[in-house]
Design a protein around this motif. Structure first.
Motif, PDB file in Angstrom:
ATOM      1  N   PRO A 490      -9.578   7.902  13.718  1.00 43.53           N
ATOM      2  CA  PRO A 490      -9.460   9.148  13.175  1.00 43.53           C
ATOM      3  C   PRO A 490      -8.597   9.470  12.169  1.00 43.53           C
ATOM      4  N   ALA A 491      -8.957  10.406  11.421  1.00 37.74           N
ATOM      5  CA  ALA A 491      -8.125  11.182  10.599  1.00 37.74           C
ATOM      6  C   ALA A 491      -6.759  11.719  11.352  1.00 37.74           C
ATOM      7  N   GLY A 492      -5.641  11.294  10.460  1.00 42.97           N
ATOM      8  CA  GLY A 492      -4.155  11.649  11.109  1.00 42.97           C
ATOM      9  C   GLY A 492      -3.583  10.359  11.788  1.00 42.97           C
ATOM     10  N   HIS A 493      -4.418   9.391  11.948  1.00 41.17           N
ATOM     11  CA  HIS A 493      -3.866   7.862  12.183  1.00 41.17           C
ATOM     12  C   HIS A 493      -3.638   7.138  11.052  1.00 41.17           C
ATOM     13  N   LYS A 494      -3.078   5.669  11.221  1.00 38.72           N
ATOM     14  CA  LYS A 494      -3.194   4.894   9.993  1.00 38.72           C
ATOM     15  C   LYS A 494      -3.780   3.422  10.719  1.00 38.72           C
ATOM     16  N   LEU A 495      -3.993   2.751   9.739  1.00 39.32           N
ATOM     17  CA  LEU A 495      -4.515   1.478   9.867  1.00 39.32           C
ATOM     18  C   LEU A 495      -3.703   0.555   9.460  1.00 39.32           C
ATOM     19  N   ARG A 496      -3.207  -0.468  10.368  1.00 43.46           N
ATOM     20  CA  ARG A 496      -2.009  -1.488  10.128  1.00 43.46           C
ATOM     21  C   ARG A 496      -2.544  -2.765  10.035  1.00 43.46           C
ATOM     22  N   LEU A 497      -2.097  -3.426   8.999  1.00 38.33           N
ATOM     23  CA  LEU A 497      -2.621  -4.747   9.157  1.00 38.33           C
ATOM     24  C   LEU A 497      -1.407  -5.839   9.275  1.00 38.33           C
ATOM     25  N   ALA A 498      -1.346  -6.682  10.375  1.00 35.68           N
ATOM     26  CA  ALA A 498      -0.104  -7.370  10.505  1.00 35.68           C
ATOM     27  C   ALA A 498      -0.403  -8.754  10.158  1.00 35.68           C
ATOM     28  N   LEU A 499       0.507  -9.592   9.534  1.00 35.59           N
ATOM     29  CA  LEU A 499       0.363 -10.896   9.103  1.00 35.59           C
ATOM     30  C   LEU A 499       1.567 -11.657   9.847  1.00 35.59           C
ATOM     31  N   ALA A 500       1.023 -12.976  10.171  1.00 38.21           N
ATOM     32  CA  ALA A 500       1.867 -13.845  10.867  1.00 38.21           C
ATOM     33  C   ALA A 500       1.834 -15.143  10.656  1.00 38.21           C
ATOM     34  N   THR A 501       2.615 -16.408  10.773  1.00 39.72           N
ATOM     35  CA  THR A 501       2.251 -17.660  10.695  1.00 39.72           C
ATOM     36  C   THR A 501       1.980 -18.278  12.229  1.00 39.72           C
ATOM     37  N   THR A 502       2.192 -17.430  13.092  1.00 41.19           N
ATOM     38  CA  THR A 502       2.460 -17.994  14.516  1.00 41.19           C
ATOM     39  C   THR A 502       1.690 -16.974  15.492  1.00 41.19           C
ATOM     40  N   TYR A 503       1.217 -17.529  16.519  1.00 41.46           N
ATOM     41  CA  TYR A 503       0.608 -16.825  17.601  1.00 41.46           C
ATOM     42  C   TYR A 503       0.373 -17.156  18.800  1.00 41.46           C
TER      43      TYR A 503
END
Length: 675
Positions: A490-503
């Motif tokens: 929804p509007a009012g939220h943000k989209l976050r892309l998180a990048l990593a080399t491990t999981y």
């Protein structure tokens, strides 16, 4: 949930039917048969599994097989060769022998005097896989299938590899689970005195499946076998493909609806790794049995049920939620799309340099990523089973261990649907590296809910069948396709892309720690956005979930009381241990007097700064008792790795009563070709 006890047809249960194979092996089957089928033949429905019809899947079988039979079908549950009460040996999952036997079973069913000659096949997970695989063999009698939580690509979308990276969590756990299944004895109540010699033969032929799977770290002919995406046109039977957004086996539904030439429909709900009528989280359930009956009646009986007038794809569009490890009911709404891909979807692109903000990029728009080895401890379960700890918790801690790129606060809604894609320009300090991407929904209070994720083992950037090591410092192009999702941001939220080399423990780390650099100006995130007018105008509905009477199994106390999932940090050694109780069932007493007990524990260990400390363990303890018959099984499997090889060790110990019946340890070293 509605329990149905009255049907148009009365049913007889044939509990110990033997289906002969050409080589003389007998497969054990249970058949629920309408009493008048000899006079008025009916189509047959087949569920074909290695999971023991007489006990392990018995409660689930009782929910659906009698229901189908009461509605005018011969509903058949067959134990695969070497499993349950069937003769022979089980050599691997989806083995050529399994498929050859399956074709013989279909032909045998079609030839029975109580069968019309038409056969349908259904199943979830393994049964969904082999329904597709057998459909691709085009047996003449097989007219339609229902495949649930399955895959069309055994390498890309199963429990072994993800984005070309080895799945530490289920390469170990599922191999350990299957080792425990392979080690269980036939039941003398069904096979008589032969149970002991059958059990001895199975145990003597045991080979841990992990040894097979790890010997194929690239998408080679081993994985192509049984992957129906090698030739979608081979399938001619009508396909109803079903999946759940909380289950990893959901991508295939969208691909099958897109790629099959055969008649096909797709349904994706909010569910975990369960049939959609089973009351496990996340809900809501649907009248799945009624929906499949419409499918069977149309394709096996020629009745116009209107099922082919339904949208090509019916999906549950999920509302934004706060992070939680389970949702009794997942908020959302059903949407129907007349085709897939859909003309009601438009693409949005986000540059990692301009449209997504990051504090990690330098003046040249390059971001350095070198995450600790324990990033991923909040990933939760690979295939959620409907337990209370299965789903990922708040991702803020994981986001803090990653390099994040995020949008400004959204001024309008985004309705994500399908496969998000990330194209990267990346370099590495090491010859081997993996990039993991998570997409999160960030609420105004800062809570971060995982939407979807993806990965790429950079050695496979040019194809999953290729192995191209990196030249340190040289930039290359790579692409990540995220697991499919439907999600309202929804509007009012943000989209976050998180990048990593491990999981860890999802992805086994490469043998050498290194960092990667992302050229943000040359990297793009692409999202597919569904027209909100479609959401409001769709009219998709299902009946209330319905099943036949439950089996009447008595649940006992669990063998061990422990958390389903626990993460332990030891500051002195900077190590993390994740323990998981898969909670498949525990203690049960069956109506025939069988006392069944199982206890399983998965353990994943790693030190924060050393990829070579990764260790995955799977341990099972099982007992089966009835009267004077008492057996028990203990299996223990461990995977570790050096820089150049995986080290596998497994032990199987079984007892008849208090006497040792079998004991063997298996050890092998497998070179790391790309994992």
């Amino acid at each position: 949930m509605k329990i149905r006890t009255e049907f148009d047809r009365t049913v007889t249960v044939l509990t110990d039917v033997s289906i002969p194979m050409r080589d003389g092996t007998l497969l054990a089957a249970t058949i629920w048969l309408p009493d008048d089928a000899e006079a008025s033949p009916v189509p047959a429905l087949l569920e074909y599994l290695p999971y023991r019809r007489s006990d392990w899947t018995g409660p689930r079988d009782a929910q659906r097989h009698p229901w189908y039979a009461g509605n005018g079908y011969a509903s058949v549950r067959v134990d695969m060769r070497g499993s349950g009460d069937s003769q022979g040996l089980m050599l691997d999952e989806y083995h050529e022998q399994e498929q050859a036997d399956g074709l013989e079973v279909i032909a045998w069913l079609a030839a029975q005097p109580w069968c019309t000659g038409k056969v349908g096949m259904f199943g979830i997970s393994w049964g969904g896989f082999n329904s597709l695989q057998l459909a691709a063999e085009r047996p003449p009698a097989l007219a339609a299938i229902v495949t649930v939580c399955s895959t069309d690509d055994r390498y890309a979308d199963d429990v072994h590899y993800y984005g070309g990276a080895m799945l530490g969590i289920d390469m170990s756990a599922w191999a350990g689970t299957m080792l425990a299944f392979q080690s269980r004895p036939p039941d003398p109540a069904h096979v008589g005195d032969a149970w002991r010699s059958m059990w001895a033969a199975r145990l003597d032929a045991l080979r841990p499946f992990s040894e097979i799977w790890l010997a194929h770290q690239e998408r080679d002919d081993y994985w192509r076998h049984g992957s129906v995406n090698e030739d979608y046109s081979a399938i001619e039977a009508a396909v109803l493909a079903v999946g759940g957004w909380a289950d990893p086996y959901r991508n295939a539904v969208l691909r099958l609806v897109d790629k099959l030439d055969a008649p096909v429909k797709g349904i994706v709900g909010p569910w975990s790794h369960q049939y959609p009528d089973i009351q496990r989280t996340p809900g809501p359930t649907i009248g799945f049995l009624q929906e499949t009956l419409r499918w069977w009646d149309h394709w096996l009986k020629g009745i116009d049920t209107g099922v082919m007038d339904e949208p090509a794809l019916r999906l549950y569009h999920q509302e934004s939620v706060r992070p939680a490890t389970h949702y009794p009911v997942r908020e959302g709404s059903w949407v129907g799309l007349s085709s897939w891909p859909s003309a009601d979807i438009s693409s949005k692109t986000f540059s990692l340099a301009s449209d997504l903000r990051s504090l990690a990029t330098d003046a040249s728009n390059v971001a350095l990523i070198d995450t600790p080895q324990h990033h991923g401890v909040d990933a939760a379960r690979w295939f959620p089973f409907g337990n209370l700890s299965d789903l990922p918790p708040d991702q803020r801690a994981e986001d803090g261990r990653s390099v994040v790129f995020e949008t400004p606060v959204l001024t309008s809604d985004i309705n994500l649907l399908g496969f998000a894609r990330l194209t990267l320009r990346v370099s590495s300090t090491a010859a081997r590296a993996t990039v993991i991407a998570r997409l999160c929904d960030v609420a105004p209070d800062g809570s971060s809910t995982l939407i979807t994720r993806g990965a790429i083992n950079l050695l496979h950037r040019n194809g999953m069948d290729a192995v191209d090591e990196l030249i340190p410092g040289e930039f290359v192009d790579a692409a990540i396709e995220f697991t499919a999702i439907s999600w309202h941001v929804p509007a009012g939220h943000k989209l976050r892309l998180a990048l990593a080399t491990t999981y860890w423990p999802w992805i086994w780390p490469h043998g050498e720690r290194g960092s990667v650099s992302i050229d943000a100006a040359a990297s793009i995130l692409t999202l597919d956005d569904l027209d909100p007018a479609v959401i409001g105008s769709s009219r998709v509905s299902f009946e209330e979930a319905e099943q036949s009477s439950p089996m009447g199994v008595t649940a006992g106390p669990p063998p061990v009381v422990r958390p389903e999932r626990e993460v332990r940090y030891e500051p002195q050694t900077e190590s993390y241990t994740v323990t998981v109780d898969p909670n498949y069932g525990g203690n049960r007493i069956f109506p025939d007097g069988l006392h069944f007990s199982e206890d399983a524990l998965e353990t994943y260990f790693i030190e924060q700064n050393d990829p070579l400390t990764a260790r995955a363990e799977s341990e099972w303890r099982i007992s089966l008792e009835r009267g004077e018959w008492k057996t028990s099984i203990h299996t223990h499997s461990v995977i570790t790795a050096t820089r150049h090889a995986f080290e596998l060790a497994s032990t199987v110990t079984t007892f008849e009563g208090d006497e040792l019946f079998f004991e063997r340890t298996y050890r092998t070293s497998i070179p790391r070709t790309s994992a």
